[in-house]
Design a protein around this motif. Structure first.
Motif, mmCIF file in Angstrom:
data_model
loop_
_atom_site.group_PDB
_atom_site.id
_atom_site.type_symbol
_atom_site.label_atom_id
_atom_site.label_comp_id
_atom_site.label_asym_id
_atom_site.label_seq_id
_atom_site.Cartn_x
_atom_site.Cartn_y
_atom_site.Cartn_z
ATOM 1 N N ARG A 200 0.841 -1.210 0.000
ATOM 2 C CA ARG A 200 0.000 0.000 0.000
ATOM 3 C C ARG A 200 0.872 1.255 0.000
ATOM 4 O O ARG A 200 1.783 1.366 0.828
ATOM 5 N N TRP A 201 0.527 2.203 -0.879
ATOM 6 C CA TRP A 201 1.383 3.374 -1.059
ATOM 7 C C TRP A 201 1.517 4.217 0.201
ATOM 8 O O TRP A 201 2.581 4.765 0.497
ATOM 9 N N HIS A 202 0.425 4.323 0.974
ATOM 10 C CA HIS A 202 0.504 5.210 2.147
ATOM 11 C C HIS A 202 1.328 4.572 3.268
ATOM 12 O O HIS A 202 2.029 5.268 4.001
ATOM 13 N N ASN A 231 3.551 7.642 -8.674
ATOM 14 C CA ASN A 231 2.764 8.140 -7.540
ATOM 15 C C ASN A 231 3.552 9.276 -6.878
ATOM 16 O O ASN A 231 4.612 9.058 -6.289
ATOM 17 N N LEU B 36 -14.106 8.123 -1.300
ATOM 18 C CA LEU B 36 -12.818 7.694 -1.859
ATOM 19 C C LEU B 36 -11.805 8.826 -1.816
ATOM 20 O O LEU B 36 -10.643 8.651 -1.448
ATOM 21 N N SER B 37 -12.305 9.994 -2.181
ATOM 22 C CA SER B 37 -11.437 11.166 -2.227
ATOM 23 C C SER B 37 -10.930 11.532 -0.825
ATOM 24 O O SER B 37 -9.762 11.865 -0.634
ATOM 25 N N GLN B 40 -8.331 9.060 0.427
ATOM 26 C CA GLN B 40 -7.029 9.329 -0.179
ATOM 27 C C GLN B 40 -6.385 10.557 0.458
ATOM 28 O O GLN B 40 -5.195 10.560 0.762
ATOM 29 N N TYR B 41 -7.202 11.588 0.689
ATOM 30 C CA TYR B 41 -6.664 12.822 1.275
ATOM 31 C C TYR B 41 -6.098 12.551 2.669
ATOM 32 O O TYR B 41 -5.004 12.995 2.999
ATOM 33 N N ARG B 43 -5.156 9.695 4.014
ATOM 34 C CA ARG B 43 -3.956 8.846 3.954
ATOM 35 C C ARG B 43 -2.740 9.655 3.510
ATOM 36 O O ARG B 43 -1.660 9.527 4.045
ATOM 37 N N LYS B 44 -2.979 10.497 2.521
ATOM 38 C CA LYS B 44 -1.891 11.278 1.931
ATOM 39 C C LYS B 44 -1.313 12.300 2.914
ATOM 40 O O LYS B 44 -0.115 12.538 2.942
ATOM 41 N N LYS B 249 -12.773 16.300 -6.687
ATOM 42 C CA LYS B 249 -12.177 15.132 -7.345
ATOM 43 C C LYS B 249 -12.537 15.130 -8.840
ATOM 44 O O LYS B 249 -11.717 14.799 -9.688
#
Lengths: 464, 494
Positions: A200-202, A231, B36-37, B40-41, B43-44, B249
């Motif tokens: 997983r990337w994170h 990524n 989903l967005s 991702q946010y 996690r990022k 998104k």
């Protein structure tokens, strides 16, 4: 009689209520009309043998047996559902789904809140405990061995690693090394490496961060492969990790970089170089990169680290075809404070002015052919030439001599220039002593109102 | 006659089902996209260290522009709050829009201001500037105060934009409370993108009613006690976490809240700044900027940040809420009709094919349709031909869908930012969601219809004469509502 809005509203409401009350049997009939998909005109009567007769129209009568009427609730619901038209079936399915999901959601939210509260409380206690134990470990000489409670579980170990990293980022020298040793002794680097190799990337990105901070070099080759990942999040973490972990060439990944380097990546790489005091002898090699963002990065680093030895090469880049590179090169020269590149800067100013004129001419042509409805014919192309010209004048602020007065006067006089750049040119003239002041007087003699106001302003506030 | 109505009834009922299912489907799709967005946010950004921006000479410069009108009571704290934001290269531009109270005197005294002799370009026309002030005290060197003739919020913002020399401008309602890292978090998306230009970013607006605020900082988050602001918490959560996140998104976001947003200054200037003749200037600016970028064939994005960065007070009474909402409706209509060229225009891609039509149908036309539906129902009820079971079934489906959607929004909030930490608060929110469609939504519908009516009769309560202040009329209401402050922000409800 004039009726108020409220009275009309209540009149309508009363009518509705009366309709509903007096058509109470009609409602039942309507319900059956939905089932039968036939308009029911009248509910006739309860016939013999528990049968209801409904007059559908003049020639047709629908019979609903009393047996159906006396069915159990569930059976009746089933019958209603099966005999309903499609639209009712769809709505019924949605309604049932919504009721179930609402109930489930309600439970999930309440249970989640309960679990979260307990978990947060537990984590808070554990964090505090680890903080105290780590402080004891670092600063209390009497403490020889410490047993960290609960680090046998992965979750607790992560809390411990986070606390350790937080402390480590605020410490230097021997104390930081002591923490690093503890990290290895407790074999926490295996946790970090597990994250590095995670799919997983994170998780991977977090792993990159951990190994970079704690100086775990076991996965260098693997991480290097991600410095050019598609990524962008992994990419920046991998780049930062490489800068930190590479012993010989921290910026080697720039040679292979096929993606455009974002400002965020540049900021992170620069921060790593500064924070870990990593010395790069020269950025000149990257000035020839085919990736123009790498060239911009190298120029920015030359500016920030004041690499005077690269001035000749930077001077060449003032005339690069990419405007972003021309801008970065102009900025790179600014802190060098050397008069040797003044002719090139002046030449560039003239080149950019020519480009700007061309763009403006194109604007005017577009204006003629402007399609109706378009907001603006103006493109964004003039932004960079304008910015470069301003940067040139700003670069000359500290190095300009009296020889530059005619050039600056030319800039100040040009009414096509922005007020900002003209004011800057006037300030430079004003800063050049007697000759400068003389030139300001001369300029004001044939100045228009705007220029005259600017000159007065500069004379009043020579230092602003 | 009855036969005619029965045929009409058949067509309308089936039509209603199709439209209802389509609307449900759209909301579900938006919710899925948002989830989903958001995932991702989170996690990022969960391990991002924003402090790298704090000290970096490569970080972009930002002008924070805050217009003020009759803010004498709170202006000192508001400026202090803005000045203490965590960022390196920024300036705070307070634009006093011809206040009639002691706003200017208080600011001059508190921050030791003196008039400066500045010459700068009026790239966007504004009402005359009286003076520009800077502080004698070096501790306040980031502060600039522009004193100008009254011209309304948009005009005040344009004055700030004219003065700004920074790369980005951040527009803030002076009475909003920003979290300390707001500029760091908001500016990051501008730095990350390489393929497309980020022209604006907007943040989530959180409701500060009942929250504890000390020295311009939120120190304790509490769910509003009153029903009207509490139900707005739900509305905002739904709108911001489930709607805008998805639109961001899809790159179809048409609105950045006027309470807190960040813009690329050059693009704002290219399109001529805020339109001062509108009541919905914030939405119109974004639509114009997007349209401009599309016409220039430039790749661009408008970004939305779900972090709770800005806290503001919302109307606590239906009367004030009504004024705000009918203004929002008019603002919507102005932008949608002014840029009607975008409607299903493939040249504008997502903006033309998705963003504009969605707002047209869902934000503007949906309340009108709802209103027509009610009128239709009343007529057939009077005629005695309503299909009651069908009516109640449809009503039940719509009601439970609305409640379920709100509960999903609460779950989003719980799983993401989790700002309401008391157990009782989440239960209160869940029950408020059940009451909202019955006791709140009908009023919102009424306000929207009123807004439509006002738009078509050409009423502009934000017009030149009435525009003596962008919050004056509400401020008068504030006194009635225990000093409830009004937001000039627009938070469309998904």
């Amino acid at each position: 009689m004039i009726l108020s809005g409220k009275k009309i509203f209540f009149a309508i409401l009363t009518t509705l209520l009366i309709q509903m009350t007096f058509n109470v049997k009609m409602s039942s009939a309507e319900a059956l009309s939905v089932i039968s998909e036939k308009p029911v005109m009248q509910l006739i009567s309860a016939g013999a043998g528990n049968t209801l007769f409904l007059l559908i129209n003049e020639s047709e009568t629908l019979a609903v047996s009393g047996h159906e009427v006396s069915q159990s609730v569930w059976q009746r619901i089933r019958t209603i559902y099966l005999e309903s038209p499609l639209k009712v079936k769809v709505l019924l399915v949605i309604l049932v789904y919504l009721l179930i999901s609402l109930f489930v959601l309600f439970l999930v939210i309440i249970i989640n809140r309960q679990i979260k509260t307990i978990r947060r409380k537990r984590e808070r206690i554990l964090k505090q405990e680890y903080q105290e134990q780590l402080a004891d470990f670092l600063f209390n000489d009497e403490v020889e061995t410490i047993e960290f409670r609960g680090i046998n579980t992965r979750k607790n170990r992560q809390i411990f690693i986070d606390e350790l990293r937080f402390l480590h980022s605020n410490l230097y020298g021997e104390t930081a090394s002591k923490l690093r040793d503890l990290y290895f002794n407790l074999e926490l680097h295996n946790d970090s490496l597990r994250k590095v190799y995670h799919k997983r990337w994170h998780t991977k990105s977090k792993g990159f961060q951990e190994v970079a901070q704690m100086d775990v070099k076991d996965a260098n080759d693997y991480i290097a492969g991600f410095a050019n990942s598609k990524n962008s999040i992994i990419r920046v973490e991998a780049q930062v990790a490489m800068v930190k972990l590479s012993d010989e060439e921290p910026l080697a990944f720039l040679n292979e970089l096929t993606w455009e380097l974002s400002d965020w990546e540049m900021i992170n790489i620069y921060d790593t170089l500064i924070y870990h005091q990593i010395n790069i002898d020269s950025f000149e090699a990257w000035l020839d990169s085919e990736n123009y963002s790498v060239v911009v990065f190298a120029l920015r680093m030359i500016m920030l680290f004041k690499h005077v030895q690269t001035i000749p090469r930077v001077k060449q880049l003032l005339f690069h075809e990419q405007p972003e590179i021309r801008l970065a090169a102009t900025k790179a020269l600014k802190p060098m404070d050397s008069a040797e590149y003044i002719p090139e800067l002046k030449q560039l100013y003239r080149d950019e002015s020519y480009r700007l004129q061309e763009i403006l001419r194109e604007f005017e042509e577009n204006e003629k052919d402007k399609k109706p409805g378009l907001i603006e014919a103006r493109s964004l192309e003039d932004i960079l030439p304008r910015e470069i010209r301003y940067e040139i004048i700003e670069s000359l602020t500290t190095i300009a001599s009296a020889d530059e007065i005619p050039f600056m006067a030319e800039v100040a006089r040009d009414s096509h220039n922005s007020v900002k750049i003209r004011m800057l040119a006037l300030h430079i003239i004003a800063s050049l002593g007697q000759e400068g002041n003389h030139k300001l007087d001369e300029l004001s003699e044939d100045a228009d109102t705007t220029l005259n106001n600017m000159i007065i302003n500069v004379k009043q506030n020579p230092e602003s | 006659m009855i036969e005619f109505f029965r045929t009409l009834q058949f067509i309308i009922e089936n039509g209603i089902i199709v439209i209802t299912l389509f609307i449900f489907g759209s909301y579900v799709a938006l919710a899925v996209f948002s989830a989903l967005s958001m995932l991702q946010y989170i996690r990022k950004n969960s391990y991002i260290d924003y402090k790298v921006l704090l000290s970096s000479p490569l970080a972009p410069s930002i002008s924070v522009i805050a217009p003020a009108y009759n803010e004498g009571k709170t202006i000192i704290d508001n400026i202090r709050s803005l000045m203490s934001l965590h960022y390196n290269d920024f300036e705070v531009i307070i634009v006093n829009d011809g206040s009639k109270d002691d706003t200017m005197e208080k600011v001059i005294k508190a921050y030791d201001l003196e008039p400066m002799n500045f010459i700068y370009e009026q790239k966007v026309a504004t009402e005359p500037i009286r003076a520009i002030y800077k502080s004698r005290n070096k501790a306040f060197k980031k502060l600039v105060v522009i004193d100008k003739e009254n011209g309304g919020k948009a005009d005040a913002l344009n004055a700030g934009i004219n003065f700004s020399q920074m790369e980005y401008i951040s527009v803030v309602d002076v009475d909003s409370v920003l979290v300390e890292d707001a500029l760091l978090i908001m500016s990051k998306p501008f730095l990350e993108e390489t393929k497309r230009k980020i022209i604006a970013s907007g943040g989530v607006i959180r409701i500060a009613n009942s929250c504890k605020i000390e020295e311009g900082r939120i120190t304790e988050v509490k769910l509003p006690k009153k029903f009207v602001p509490r139900v707005q918490v739900l509305e905002y959560t739904r709108s911001f976490l489930m709607g805008r996140m998805a639109w961001s998104k899809l790159n179809g976001l048409l609105l950045v809240s006027g309470a807190f947003g960040m813009f690329n200054r050059e693009i704002v200037l290219k399109v001529g700044g805020y339109n001062t003749n509108l009541v919905g200037e914030d939405m119109e600016l974004i639509v114009r900027m997007r349209r401009y970028m599309s016409e220039q064939k430039e790749k661009y994005r408008v970004i939305y940040i779900p972090d709770p960065l800005c806290w503001t007070e919302v109307p606590a009474s239906l009367k004030v809420l009504g004024r705000q909402r009918d203004r929002w409706t008019r603002g919507n209509m102005e932008s949608l009709f002014m840029h009607f060229k975008l409607f299903f225009n493939p040249k504008y891609k997502t903006l033309g094919l998705l963003g504009h039509p969605y707002w047209f149908f869902f934000e503007w036309f949906a309340p009108i349709m709802e209103f027509i539906g009610i009128i239709y129902f009343i007529i057939i009820a009077i005629l005695g031909i309503p299909n009651w079971p069908f009516f109640f079934l449809l009503l039940g489906v719509i009601y439970f869908f609305a409640v379920t959607l709100s509960h999903w929004a609460i779950l989003f909030e719980e799983l993401s930012f989790h700002r309401y930490t008391r157990k009782r608060e989440v239960v209160t929110m869940l029950f408020t969601a059940m009451l909202e469609p019955i006791f709140y939504h009908p009023f919102i519908l009424m306000f929207s219809i009123r807004g439509n009516f006002k738009y078509f009769i050409g009423e502009k309560t934000w017009g030149s004469m009435d525009r003596v202040g962008f919050s004056e009329e509400e401020k008068e209401e504030d006194d009635d509502e225990n000093n409830e402050q009004i937001i000039t922000e627009r938070g469309q409800v998904a």
